[in-house]
Design a protein around this motif. Structure first.
Motif, mmCIF file in Angstrom:
data_model
loop_
_atom_site.group_PDB
_atom_site.id
_atom_site.type_symbol
_atom_site.label_atom_id
_atom_site.label_comp_id
_atom_site.label_asym_id
_atom_site.label_seq_id
_atom_site.Cartn_x
_atom_site.Cartn_y
_atom_site.Cartn_z
ATOM 1 N N ALA A 1 0.858 -1.379 0.083
ATOM 2 C CA ALA A 1 -0.011 0.077 -0.010
ATOM 3 C C ALA A 1 0.769 1.246 -0.151
ATOM 4 O O ALA A 1 0.640 2.216 -0.087
ATOM 5 C CB ALA A 1 -0.751 0.035 1.147
ATOM 6 N N GLY A 2 2.227 1.069 0.356
ATOM 7 C CA GLY A 2 3.014 2.307 0.282
ATOM 8 C C GLY A 2 3.418 2.768 -1.378
ATOM 9 O O GLY A 2 4.327 3.536 -1.318
ATOM 10 N N LEU A 3 2.924 1.958 -2.202
ATOM 11 C CA LEU A 3 3.302 2.124 -3.681
ATOM 12 C C LEU A 3 3.386 3.642 -4.340
ATOM 13 O O LEU A 3 2.653 4.557 -3.674
ATOM 14 C CB LEU A 3 2.573 1.376 -4.654
ATOM 15 N N ARG A 4 4.209 3.988 -4.948
ATOM 16 C CA ARG A 4 4.560 5.166 -5.544
ATOM 17 C C ARG A 4 3.987 5.608 -6.866
ATOM 18 O O ARG A 4 4.102 6.702 -7.322
ATOM 19 C CB ARG A 4 6.047 5.407 -5.611
ATOM 20 N N THR A 5 3.947 4.703 -7.785
ATOM 21 C CA THR A 5 3.361 4.919 -9.184
ATOM 22 C C THR A 5 1.994 5.598 -9.069
ATOM 23 O O THR A 5 1.113 5.255 -8.467
ATOM 24 C CB THR A 5 3.201 3.397 -9.644
ATOM 25 N N ARG A 6 2.249 6.704 -9.638
ATOM 26 C CA ARG A 6 1.271 8.005 -9.900
ATOM 27 C C ARG A 6 0.288 7.614 -11.098
ATOM 28 O O ARG A 6 0.844 7.474 -12.179
ATOM 29 C CB ARG A 6 1.810 9.357 -9.918
ATOM 30 N N ALA B 1 -2.551 -6.002 -18.469
ATOM 31 C CA ALA B 1 -1.975 -6.164 -16.770
ATOM 32 C C ALA B 1 -2.948 -5.746 -16.061
ATOM 33 O O ALA B 1 -3.882 -4.523 -16.300
ATOM 34 C CB ALA B 1 -0.890 -5.197 -16.638
ATOM 35 N N ILE B 2 -3.148 -6.283 -14.795
ATOM 36 C CA ILE B 2 -3.981 -5.468 -13.729
ATOM 37 C C ILE B 2 -2.854 -4.619 -12.946
ATOM 38 O O ILE B 2 -1.663 -5.201 -12.673
ATOM 39 C CB ILE B 2 -4.583 -6.592 -12.654
ATOM 40 N N LEU B 3 -3.113 -3.360 -12.767
ATOM 41 C CA LEU B 3 -2.421 -2.571 -12.290
ATOM 42 C C LEU B 3 -2.920 -1.605 -11.146
ATOM 43 O O LEU B 3 -3.960 -1.242 -11.097
ATOM 44 C CB LEU B 3 -1.962 -1.387 -13.167
ATOM 45 N N ILE B 4 -1.914 -1.394 -10.006
ATOM 46 C CA ILE B 4 -2.641 -0.345 -9.075
ATOM 47 C C ILE B 4 -1.677 0.922 -9.058
ATOM 48 O O ILE B 4 -0.448 0.605 -9.155
ATOM 49 C CB ILE B 4 -3.066 -1.036 -7.595
ATOM 50 N N ALA B 5 -2.238 1.886 -8.794
ATOM 51 C CA ALA B 5 -1.417 3.316 -8.853
ATOM 52 C C ALA B 5 -2.360 4.144 -7.843
ATOM 53 O O ALA B 5 -3.257 4.048 -7.503
ATOM 54 C CB ALA B 5 -1.575 3.641 -10.288
ATOM 55 N N ARG B 6 -1.194 4.821 -7.458
ATOM 56 C CA ARG B 6 -1.877 6.009 -6.577
ATOM 57 C C ARG B 6 -2.624 7.384 -7.176
ATOM 58 O O ARG B 6 -1.743 8.015 -8.197
ATOM 59 C CB ARG B 6 -0.443 6.687 -5.611
ATOM 60 N N PRO C 1 -4.628 8.960 3.480
ATOM 61 C CA PRO C 1 -3.712 7.978 3.998
ATOM 62 C C PRO C 1 -3.438 6.693 3.035
ATOM 63 O O PRO C 1 -4.337 6.594 2.105
ATOM 64 C CB PRO C 1 -4.297 7.365 5.379
ATOM 65 N N LYS C 2 -2.361 6.028 2.891
ATOM 66 C CA LYS C 2 -2.116 5.320 1.730
ATOM 67 C C LYS C 2 -2.980 4.473 1.280
ATOM 68 O O LYS C 2 -2.967 3.934 0.068
ATOM 69 C CB LYS C 2 -0.645 4.534 2.230
ATOM 70 N N HIS C 3 -3.736 3.809 2.296
ATOM 71 C CA HIS C 3 -4.788 2.684 1.613
ATOM 72 C C HIS C 3 -5.967 3.200 0.894
ATOM 73 O O HIS C 3 -6.445 2.474 0.299
ATOM 74 C CB HIS C 3 -5.448 1.926 2.946
ATOM 75 N N ARG C 4 -6.139 4.469 1.105
ATOM 76 C CA ARG C 4 -7.348 5.313 0.759
ATOM 77 C C ARG C 4 -6.902 5.798 -0.794
ATOM 78 O O ARG C 4 -7.997 6.379 -1.524
ATOM 79 C CB ARG C 4 -8.053 5.971 1.685
ATOM 80 N N GLY C 5 -5.761 5.915 -1.250
ATOM 81 C CA GLY C 5 -5.454 6.927 -2.324
ATOM 82 C C GLY C 5 -5.063 6.043 -3.714
ATOM 83 O O GLY C 5 -4.445 6.357 -4.357
ATOM 84 N N ILE C 6 -5.551 4.703 -3.434
ATOM 85 C CA ILE C 6 -5.016 3.884 -4.651
ATOM 86 C C ILE C 6 -6.245 3.520 -5.480
ATOM 87 O O ILE C 6 -7.338 3.324 -5.097
ATOM 88 C CB ILE C 6 -4.494 2.667 -4.012
ATOM 89 N N THR C 7 -6.123 3.495 -6.811
ATOM 90 C CA THR C 7 -7.059 3.069 -7.999
ATOM 91 C C THR C 7 -6.675 1.759 -8.695
ATOM 92 O O THR C 7 -5.294 1.649 -8.811
ATOM 93 C CB THR C 7 -7.262 4.011 -8.685
ATOM 94 N N TYR C 8 -7.271 0.989 -9.069
ATOM 95 C CA TYR C 8 -7.192 -0.208 -9.817
ATOM 96 C C TYR C 8 -7.618 -0.069 -11.301
ATOM 97 O O TYR C 8 -8.603 0.227 -11.640
ATOM 98 C CB TYR C 8 -7.828 -1.171 -9.120
ATOM 99 N N PHE C 9 -6.676 -0.380 -12.180
ATOM 100 C CA PHE C 9 -6.767 -0.486 -13.653
ATOM 101 C C PHE C 9 -6.341 -1.539 -14.385
ATOM 102 O O PHE C 9 -5.593 -2.558 -13.902
ATOM 103 C CB PHE C 9 -5.725 0.783 -14.187
ATOM 104 N N VAL C 10 -7.143 -1.663 -15.619
ATOM 105 C CA VAL C 10 -6.500 -2.578 -16.540
ATOM 106 C C VAL C 10 -5.338 -1.954 -17.179
ATOM 107 O O VAL C 10 -5.909 -0.945 -17.877
ATOM 108 C CB VAL C 10 -7.700 -3.209 -17.379
ATOM 109 N N CYS C 11 -4.320 -2.347 -17.610
ATOM 110 C CA CYS C 11 -3.197 -1.604 -18.272
ATOM 111 C C CYS C 11 -2.966 -2.399 -19.655
ATOM 112 O O CYS C 11 -2.560 -3.678 -19.777
ATOM 113 C CB CYS C 11 -1.917 -1.594 -17.631
ATOM 114 N N VAL D 1 -12.854 5.043 -7.914
ATOM 115 C CA VAL D 1 -11.526 5.528 -7.741
ATOM 116 C C VAL D 1 -11.167 5.852 -6.000
ATOM 117 O O VAL D 1 -12.211 6.008 -5.280
ATOM 118 C CB VAL D 1 -11.693 7.351 -8.149
ATOM 119 N N GLY D 2 -9.857 5.432 -5.840
ATOM 120 C CA GLY D 2 -9.879 5.506 -4.385
ATOM 121 C C GLY D 2 -9.981 4.062 -3.647
ATOM 122 O O GLY D 2 -9.604 3.916 -2.663
ATOM 123 N N ASP D 3 -10.634 3.233 -4.438
ATOM 124 C CA ASP D 3 -10.776 1.936 -3.512
ATOM 125 C C ASP D 3 -10.082 0.736 -3.985
ATOM 126 O O ASP D 3 -10.603 -0.239 -3.953
ATOM 127 C CB ASP D 3 -12.444 1.679 -4.012
#
Lengths: 390, 400, 390, 400
Positions: D131-136, D162-167, D173-183, D223-225
């Motif tokens: 959850a600490g990931l940096r990819t924006r 690809a399944i991708l998670i990015a900030r 807080p870190k767990h709440r600012g991540i979104t899940y994409f298909v890349c 978004v954010g989930d």
């Protein structure tokens, strides 16, 4: 292979657990161990006679419950989790299993099974608790032509509360199993490491015995082996019960105990150890279930052998059972010891005291490690069974 | 300098003093205590202590030669195993933190064994977290009134004196409100109850303190400084472990090896492999302790000492567990469950079942193995401490 | 028994460490392993010739440094801590120790020792790296009356960079050690688990050899045993060096790496594992020191034997050395492997990559576990030495 | 119901469908992909998926019988080992969180293997602490622009998606600012570089994302989930481990046992004892996995699954380490260090040295053993979490 618990087995567990919760708390057990009645006769009356556990493995037509080794394993899990001082192992498992390897059409065999099943009498198998399956037939006791037995058998479990002994002895025609009234033997209590399953030394000095005829096509050696194999395999379930109590009680305690302003169970080093221990217990349970299931399959296969002469399946079943028992017995022993050792350590000082029950479980676990074959003995047996020669 | 290692020779001045002592007090005829008092007064009790307090202010490493010379002359010793807490914990603390009066009063009878000491530190709710202790000491003029409960006290039933830590200020964080005392075990309000262990024995005690009055003159160190004083005491306790040289195959492995040799019928290839691995581990632990002693003797103590207690606990537990398995049927039998109160601790004594059970205490008593691993990780490897929530909160406000 | 490091030994360590810090960083080693020059000849020139390590164990009168096994152990700690690709073990330990078991008054033996000591030539002992002390004299190579050798020796360490081979062979008069020019043997490089000590297979097809006469009262077997015992005992110090690097590097990394908003090294489960690992390394160091000290004592005792005929002490020294080597070799091997495995695991993903040096240490540790006798082989040898029969 | 356990029989309706498929598309003559597409359309791909998405909405336990019946008819399968990430991770996530359009677009070619999937989760600085990931990912109208670096991506070089998670929000807080994409792995700005491992192989990749544009229509979940969506993905990953039944003596122990039997000259009593202990451990782990499968099939999944990855990692590591020791001299030799890029992962393949090194990854990839122990301790045993300092702080303000 079914490794789960059936509904019947769950119900049986619930019934046993209810009785134990009522009558066999750790405080009850602690209060009894230094008295001259280490066994709880009243508890055994309820479990053995009222619940029918004394005859669990005895077929219905012989007066028992007609249960299988799978159910006996569930009972032993619960008894282990309470270090219950009752002679289930000696009477309902070892003595009964030996008798079921005899000719049950024989009136003497059938009669004795009936008395054990009803709880009218309690028995045990007169071998040292450390006896392992696969060993040579014991030569410690000799029988003469009149069926009088002479010799000594040391470290016998559940003898102190037994009415009847099933004694392996070398008779004039070779190995035999003999029924001997407990009163005819001299019994010397042993100061036992396991305070909840105290041992006794037996001395037979011309004691009158009655030869129990072997099953058709069987032998006294096979009947004895049948009993020891079941004892060793089912003991794994007792060890699972011991280990599970130790794990549960430790987790419970560590959720309460505070040091350094934190619940002790929040310290990661302890959490990781408990996670590893949990995995061991879960694994031991799978192994113990497999052994119980294989023994049950072998028992029904052996029945099939008699009734249907399905020889091949019977033989395969026997080998499967021996493998499953060796695996479970060698794996579950150190797990129970490890669980009890961790329980003591993680309780800290209080776990080292006589007043806390954890030492009872440690002593049971360590004695069980030696009982009915050490892990090393069982692994050595496996070498031949799975073609991994020395 | 090679003092303390093998081939050491006694310094001439020390030898002269030993000979003079033996000449003046013939060990064959003089009563035990009298000889020991004379030895103390000659500065030959613990040579690294100051003159007048049983020593001569010379390096500690010279003691071994003095002891050997006296032993060769069949001089009695002070039975150090019986008075280990006094020698190992109380004495160095009194030396470092005591007033001159306290040193004069306590050290001589402590060393001669005329007064046995015990330690009142642990409490039921304060084990690893010793600083969380609840026993209260409230000042009343020139005395302190102490109430509380201590546990795991060995020798309490034979002890004349105790070292005691108690809370004197609940309004400051827990490490800062503790004071260190010498407690008279014969004082009114001190009640000692045996604490029975899994072995059946009651080697330890619980001590209940009810309105026990301790004169302020028996305080060691400053008021509120007891945690620092106790740390010094505990450091001495842990240094003492593994402090005695073992011969090869000494300790717990001796018993297992003897069983192996005397009972060939118990042998299996699997047990053989395990015995050899344990023998190696025992030998390596012995060498590790020996190396730590050589470092100490060379004046360059290494951090090895911190790990030795950990190592010996694990070793004793593993070997004694193995021994029961090796014994098979005999391992199912126990010597005696009768509750006795031994005066000496003997890890390796009695039967195999006793050794197995007693060894379980080795990783709890005197600092659990978990606490020791923390100490190694933080003080030796320099890894950061856990986040702490209890350091800056008044003791009385800590969650319970 | 002196388990500490002397001032001379500390100085030697500092000198070796300086050279390695300059010329043998993990990046240097990583850059070399897949080239056709896995050994660093330039580094070996500095260490072997300039610092004199090639002749460390060779007496001064034979052109060496006159050092003891205690000093060689210190060198191996440092070389292990850098997985330095130099033939110190093969040339300066194994070949030299074998030659010192020969008749050093013989011009051939003395001459070869002098060449090895000066760094003019590099040698190795033609045995598989897995050869253990106590084994039978190898029969893989035969020598004829003319001293021509035929046979194959597989998995020889440090052969790829050797000029001279010391080859155990069965000659017409029994076992012998032979000097063979490396160019006279066919050398096939082996794809080796340990990338920093690559092995080679040797084929001798009538290669000309010169018999090296054994020491007075000795034998080729004793000379070979002398070498293997020293190799096994001193390898424990190399393993200490490997383990110490793994521990230090892991502690360093975990003080830097952050996850979950914390320095990873503050997690208690990891702290406890590292504390246990530290204790193992500390213990392995004590054991390795004891082995080096006992070997040095045996060497000087053996000298005494020759010059003073102090037979009893010589024999005692030999047994002490064998015990100390068996203890150190069997203990240090798994410690080095454990340290490398923990280093990889606690570095997480990065530790699993080719670009990070931890895999070099893991491969060295695992190969060292097999080299010169596995832990089990050494423990089995102990059984006879300390009277714990199977 | 006993579905999924031995002795199971296929339900009549399923059998009818299988027979109809085989009648219409003869596996002996129809091209592979065509057959697989037809099987998907017949609802026989994953029978527990909904109708129209390759399934029939019946219990998952019925799949085994379908597979067996098709295999018996020599029908081709979709080579699940090659497309494991798609089947095990992407598909269940798309099914649970995807829009109907996404499900229609992605699931069929995923299942038939026409489109390979990979997973862009881990980063160099975000391993255990994913959850600490940096990819924006920054929104730009109807698309997102992604920049960052991912690592440990298997199949990236063969993958279409690809399944991708990015900030997407650094201010929470870190767990709440991540979104899940298909890349789309063929999109401009996606660069795949092989990542070589200790084995010499490059089974994994690093993936560099530079200004990669992803349409908002390829977002999975809100978004954010993304953290919640990713948790579901990872749960599926871990359930998949140990999901295939092993025969007795299957897996890593098979190799060691075979070596033991074929090379009697390597045997020693000590190695024998260790082999037997490992054989028992392998068998018990197999039984534990089997019991977990039976629980799942009976509709009462137990917590055993969480521990199985832990168990198999340790087992593989211990057995492969033993095997090298057993091999002795041969254990010093390695097969081949050449950097190759295998399309399939094979823990048990190649030589013993490879197995030893590759098994080291088993306790790191897909959740380290340390993280799994935390999960067991907290979710199964209910022990409290560590004190956390990073939960309520905006990601951008976390200490680094």
């Amino acid at each position: 292979m079914n490794l789960l618990y059936s509904e019947v087995e769950d119900d049986l567990r619930a019934a046993v657990r209810d009785v134990l919760a009522d009558r066999c708390t750790p405080a009850d057990v602690l209060g009894r161990i230094e008295t001259d009645r280490p066994y709880d006769a009243g508890l055994w009356r309820v479990l053995g006679a009222d619940l029918g556990l004394a005859g669990l493995l005895v077929p219905e037509k012989l007066g028992g419950q007609g249960g299988t080794e799978r159910e006996a394993a569930v009972v032993l899990e619960e008894l282990g989790g309470a270090v219950a001082p009752v002679p289930f192992l000696g009477s309902a498992v070892l003595a009964v299993s030996a008798l079921l390897g005899c000719d049950t059409a024989d009136a003497g065999v059938a009669g004795l099974l009936g008395r054990l099943a009803s709880g009218e009498a309690t028995g045990t198998l007169a071998v040292p608790l450390s006896a392992a399956p696969g060993a040579a037939f014991p030569a410690a006791v000799r029988a003469d032509a009149a069926g009088r037995l002479t010799g000594t058998v040391s470290s016998v479990a559940d003898a102190r509360t037994a009415d009847v002994l099933v004694v392996p002895a070398l008779g004039p025609d070779g190995p035999g199993l003999y029924e001997v009234a407990a009163g005819a033997a001299r019994l010397t209590p042993v100061v036992s490491l396991d305070l909840t399953r105290p041992l006794a030394d037996l001395t037979l000095d011309g004691a009158p015995g009655r030869l129990l005829p072997p099953a058709a096509g069987g032998s006294a050696g096979a009947a004895l082996e049948r009993a020891l194999l079941r004892g060793a395999g089912l003991l794994a379930s007792e060890q699972v019960g011991v280990a599970q109590w130790c794990l549960d009680e430790t987790v419970r305690y560590l959720k309460e105990r505070r040091q350094f302003g934190r619940v002790v169970g929040s310290f990661q080093a302890l959490k990781h150890r408990l996670a590893d221990l949990w995995l061991e217990v879960v694994s031991a349970r799978a192994a113990a279930r497999a052994a119980a299931d294989a023994l049950a399959a072998e028992t029904s296969g052996a029945d099939a052998l008699v009734t249907e002469t399905a020889e091949a399946s019977g033989v395969t079943g026997a080998k499967e059972a021996r493998i499953a028992v060796a695996v479970a017995a060698s794996y579950a022993s150190p797990v129970a010891v490890h669980a009890a050792e961790e329980a003591l350590q993680l309780h800290g000082g209080i776990g080292m005291t006589w007043e806390h029950p954890v030492h009872l479980f440690l002593k049971r676990a360590k004695a069980d490690e030696i009982a009915l074959g050490t892990p090393g003995t069982h692994r050595a047996a496996l070498a031949g069974l799975v073609d991994l020669p020395a | 300098m090679a003092a303390g290692t093998e081939g050491d020779t006694i310094a001439p001045e020390l030898r002269r003093r030993v000979r003079a002592l033996l000449a003046a007090y013939d060990p064959a005829t003089i009563p035990l205590r009298e000889f020991l008092r004379a030895r103390f007064d000659a500065g030959l009790a613990w040579v690294h202590f100051p003159e007048g307090l049983g020593g001569l202010g010379v390096p500690r490493a010279l003691q071994a030669a003095v002891d050997a010379e006296l032993a060769a002359a069949k001089a009695p010793d002070n039975d150090p195993r019986r008075i280990g807490i006094g020698l190992g914990m109380a004495a160095p603390t009194i030396l470092r933190f005591g007033t001159e009066e306290q040193q004069q009063r306590f050290l001589r009878p402590l060393w001669t064994g005329e007064e046995v000491w015990c330690q009142l530190f642990s409490e039921p709710g304060a084990g690893s977290d010793l600083a969380g202790l609840r026993t209260r000491a409230v000042r009343d003029g020139d005395t302190w009134v102490v109430d509380g409960q201590k546990v795991w006290t060995s020798s309490a039933h034979t002890a004349r004196w105790a070292i005691l830590i108690a809370r004197t200020d609940p309004d400051v964080p827990k490490h800062r409100g503790i004071t260190y005392f010498v407690c008279d075990m014969t004082a009114p309000g001190v009640e000692v109850r045996p604490l029975r262990q899994a072995t059946g024995e009651a080697e330890f005690n619980e001590v209940f303190l009810t309105g026990v009055r301790i004169p302020d003159a028996h305080r060691l160190g400053e008021v509120g400084d007891g945690w620092r004083v106790a740390q010094a005491t505990l450091m001495n306790e842990r240094v003492a472990i593994g402090g005695t040289a073992l011969p090869r195959e000494g300790g717990m492995i001796e018993k297992a090896a003897a069983t192996w040799r005397s009972r060939p019928e118990l042998r299996t290839p699997e047990l053989h492999g395990r015995l050899l691995a344990l023998w190696v581990e025992a030998e390596v632990t012995r060498l590790t302790a020996e190396r730590a002693r050589q470092q100490l003797a060379a004046g360059a103590p290494g951090p090895e000492g911190s790990g030795l207690k950990l190592a010996f606990a694990r070793l004793n537990q593993r070997i004694s567990g193995f021994e029961l398995e090796l014994l098979g049927e005999d391992g199912l039998r126990y010597g005696d469950w009768t509750m006795v109160r031994p005066e000496l601790v003997d890890f390796y004594g009695r039967d195999a079942g006793y050794r197995y059970l007693r060894a379980k205490g080795n990783s709890i008593e005197g600092g659990t193995s978990e606490i020791l691993r923390n100490i190694v990780a933080e003080r030796v490897l320099g890894l950061p401490a856990e986040p702490r929530t209890d350091k800056d909160v008044a003791w009385k406000d800590l969650p319970r």
